[in-house]
Design a protein around this motif. Sequence first.
Motif, PDB file in Angstrom:
ATOM      1  N   ALA C 167       0.904  -1.322  -0.025  1.00  0.00           N
ATOM      2  CA  ALA C 167      -0.073   0.113  -0.072  1.00  0.00           C
ATOM      3  C   ALA C 167       0.806   1.346   0.067  1.00  0.00           C
ATOM      4  CB  ALA C 167      -0.908   0.052   1.037  1.00  0.00           C
ATOM      5  N   ALA C 168       1.810   1.382   0.820  1.00  0.00           N
ATOM      6  CA  ALA C 168       2.725   2.192   0.872  1.00  0.00           C
ATOM      7  C   ALA C 168       3.563   2.494  -0.310  1.00  0.00           C
ATOM      8  CB  ALA C 168       3.749   2.243   2.133  1.00  0.00           C
ATOM      9  N   ARG C 169       3.898   1.270  -1.203  1.00  0.00           N
ATOM     10  CA  ARG C 169       4.566   1.530  -2.446  1.00  0.00           C
ATOM     11  C   ARG C 169       3.266   2.348  -3.432  1.00  0.00           C
ATOM     12  NH1 ARG C 169       6.666  -4.162  -3.773  1.00  0.00           N
ATOM     13  NH2 ARG C 169       7.680  -3.283  -5.721  1.00  0.00           N
ATOM     14  N   VAL C 170       2.311   1.894  -3.165  1.00  0.00           N
ATOM     15  CA  VAL C 170       1.523   2.234  -4.513  1.00  0.00           C
ATOM     16  C   VAL C 170       1.300   3.904  -3.856  1.00  0.00           C
ATOM     17  CG1 VAL C 170      -1.216   2.430  -5.043  1.00  0.00           C
ATOM     18  CG2 VAL C 170       0.151   0.150  -4.877  1.00  0.00           C
ATOM     19  N   ASP C 171       1.136   4.143  -2.784  1.00  0.00           N
ATOM     20  CA  ASP C 171       1.174   5.478  -2.262  1.00  0.00           C
ATOM     21  C   ASP C 171       2.209   6.443  -2.407  1.00  0.00           C
ATOM     22  OD1 ASP C 171      -1.343   5.390  -1.467  1.00  0.00           O
ATOM     23  OD2 ASP C 171      -0.984   5.427   0.760  1.00  0.00           O
ATOM     24  N   GLY C 172       3.535   5.864  -3.225  1.00  0.00           N
ATOM     25  CA  GLY C 172       4.411   6.582  -3.602  1.00  0.00           C
ATOM     26  C   GLY C 172       5.684   6.828  -2.604  1.00  0.00           C
ATOM     27  N   LEU C 173       5.829   6.005  -1.762  1.00  0.00           N
ATOM     28  CA  LEU C 173       6.807   5.889  -0.578  1.00  0.00           C
ATOM     29  C   LEU C 173       8.086   5.094  -1.055  1.00  0.00           C
ATOM     30  CD1 LEU C 173       4.092   6.619   1.080  1.00  0.00           C
ATOM     31  CD2 LEU C 173       5.632   5.937   2.968  1.00  0.00           C
TER      32      LEU C 173
END
Lengths: 296, 359, 270
Positions: C167-173
């Motif tokens: 989820a964080a990767r999709v959120d751009g982190l």
Amino acid sequence: MATTRLHRNEQINGWAFVMPALVLLGIFMIYPILWSLWMSFQVGRGNNFSFGGLANIQRLANDALLVHALSNTIIFFIIQVPIMIVLALLFAVALNDATLRFRGVFRTLLFLPCVTSLIAYSSLFKSMFSNDGIINQTLVSLHLIGAPIPWLTDPFWAKMVIITAITWRWTGYNMIFYLAALQNIDKSIYEAARIDGVPAWARFWNLTVPMLKPVILFTTILSTIGTLQLFDEVNNITQGGPGNGTMTLSLYIYNLTFRMMPSFGYSALVSWVIVAIVAVLSIVQFVIARDRRRAS
Amino acid sequence: MSSLSLKGIRKSYGSLDVIKGVDLDIKAKEFVVFVGPSGCGKSTLLRMIAGLEPITGGDLNIGGKRMNDVDPSRRGIAMVFQTYALYPHMTVRENMGFALRFAGVAKDQIAKQVNEAARILALEPLLDRLPKELSGGQRQRVAIGRAIVRHPDVFLFDEPLSNLDAELRVHMRIEIARLHRELQATMIYVTHDQVEAMTLADTIVVLRDGRIEQVGRPLELYDNPANQFVAGFIGSPKMNFLSAEIVEKIGASVTIELVKHPGTRLTLPVTGGAVGEKVTLGVRAEHFGLPGKGSVDVTLHVDAAEHLGSTSYVYANSGGELVVIEHEESRHTNGNDRITVSISADKAYLFDSAGQRLR
Amino acid sequence: MNMALLRRSATYVLLSLAAFISVFPFIWMALGATNKSNDIVTGRLSLGSNLLVNFQNLLAQVDLVRVFGNSFLIAIISTLLTLAVSSLAGYGFEIFRSRVRERVFQLLLLFLSIPFAALMVPLFVLISRAQLNNTFIAVILPTIASIFIIFYFRQATKAFPGDLRDAARVDGLKEWQIFLFVYLPTMRSTYAAATIIVFMGAWNNYLWPLIVLQTPENKTITLVISALTAAYTPDYGVILLATVLATLPTLIIFFVLQRQFVQGMLGAVK
């Protein structure tokens, strides 16, 4: 297979995260180990050494004190580790019972010894076990013994003091591991066993112990390493005495390096003896654990 | 609101091939459902579209741009996870605005977008709660809200309803359908539940073993399955399969005989097949008719009957093959009865021994 | 029924006895700090009036502020660095899997069982050559990359939901941002338990500081207690007072973080 950018990023990140630790371990663990292997063949005092061939190994073969330290360490290991692990298991099982009152209080109190430093509790035990100390006084006044026990001046009793001390300090620590593992076991397994009429002792032996085996193995290995590391307690309670009755491998290496005529080469070789013992013990423990699994 | 195209998409872990070449075009604003049994690769395919799994081979285009190597956050996608994946230490508001914070969006703009999404999903009263203070359904709505906030071109859903109870699942299904109408976005939805697939999808993609079995509208797949696998997977209750053998072949028609009912023969308009070939006859539960009303009658032993009120299912046994029947007389049938039903040649399917459709 | 009652009573009696044995040395320590050395070695078990005298004697022999300052400095820096380096590595080994790193990790587990005694001689020579003898850096550096703590964090990371990272990767982190802003806050109880373990280890560390720290102004409290105990005529009043003072910080940390500690251990043993 074509390496995609995504794949490459995973690799770069993977190494980046572990690299600081690996560099430090390389400098402060792997380098010293290799260095001490080379050192094992050096003779001489302090920082002046020269290649001595197998001279150190010859010294090793005739070292009565080393044999003494080794046998003491083994005695500590054989007697202390099983007692502690059984106690810790029993406490953990008792405290895992949800209907037991004051379990939080008991758990905290039993874990409390772990917060003391090895040195602090060593000093406490030294004062408690002194010749006219509180332990002897209590035992005498309860008529359990006729005369005071020479706790710190007799090799046998000194060993008992060390064993008592270590058990006091570490039982609660091991108990926490078991308690944590027990809470992950599905309660309905025990309910099913009770409905099937399995008695309490069999539930302990045939359900709890097998399910905790990985943790038991883990704590046994930690305790084994701990016993081989044994230094703080013996150095402060008995200084390895009386008559080297509580001399341990760690203390012996320390003495070889910093107290007697400093002989880095020889102490490096003795260090490798410890490494070898640890390796053998670890293998033995793993094999035993595996055989048990097969047998059951 | 982007279209997607997958060309020869492959994925392997070492020597293990998980996705074995997938070609698929998804139109903008379409609601596409990937469905298949567990292990078919549907989630992996979705994660490859999201950029969470590297693509071993092929081309992935989103909105006309090749995205194989683009970071997940720059693909114009948002994803809703099966476990919701809400950040446990952040409030609902922080969860929903987290992505925008890292995209460098101004604070008041974040607040605006979060409030907008919260309004759409009726999450306003929950904005300052932590995930652990929410029910399962509420968490799922927050997870969807977190996706909406980013105004993505493509929404990806990975089995979003499988952790909810049956009643809530129906409710959320309707909610997601409504969102699709309101947001006019492209949505790709993964599920193993063919009911979700049938009710939500514009287009269903049936996957098995890393390959696409069939692509089509829900009723197309139901009425016209390409093979035995799709026929058995789509539809509830499942299509009944009866083993048979071709006994005669004249011109463009074959006659088959049911293996478990010697003498029971049925002639179907089929061009393929050869005499002696083992085949499978497929009949949907509701296509069994009253005795004498079809092409041929069979009599079966009833194991059990389920009377649901609006309809009744009869579970009958045809020499070890389970048959589910749903017709006018089902209501009056009970366990241990014998039931005679008819099979109509024009409503029956026929599959060859490899599972390919003959008719 | 009677049997069950009997067993239950026996459990309470045994647990109470064990709890008493666990706690008794603490009582002994606290009472001893108020008694004269002579009374202590003859087993006096009551509140004495010698606390102030013991304190004055301790102050006369030891620069308490300095010694505690040293201990705190070493323990706090060690704890921060150990948690940082070892949790990064534990997370890295668990999240980014590769065949090579898996081998490296297995090798580390093998090294886990090498006792410190086997390393201390070459380490001492290494530190001397680097001219770091008698410095805090020498005490801290070798302990930072702890294989045990790396192992502990890797175990605990198994419970960190993979979906959260996705989820964080999709959120751009970026990966380091995921570690800092998602992993770290969600694993607070794991860090709490590790803090207790590492801080106590560093605070109580004896053998290595004993080897590297030579001058009195660099000594830690454990070294001081050891020196007091080894004296020809040890003053037990002073010693027990010093042990009370040395035990207080770890005791306080334990009680403050106790709940998270138990939770953290639960996560690690799974």
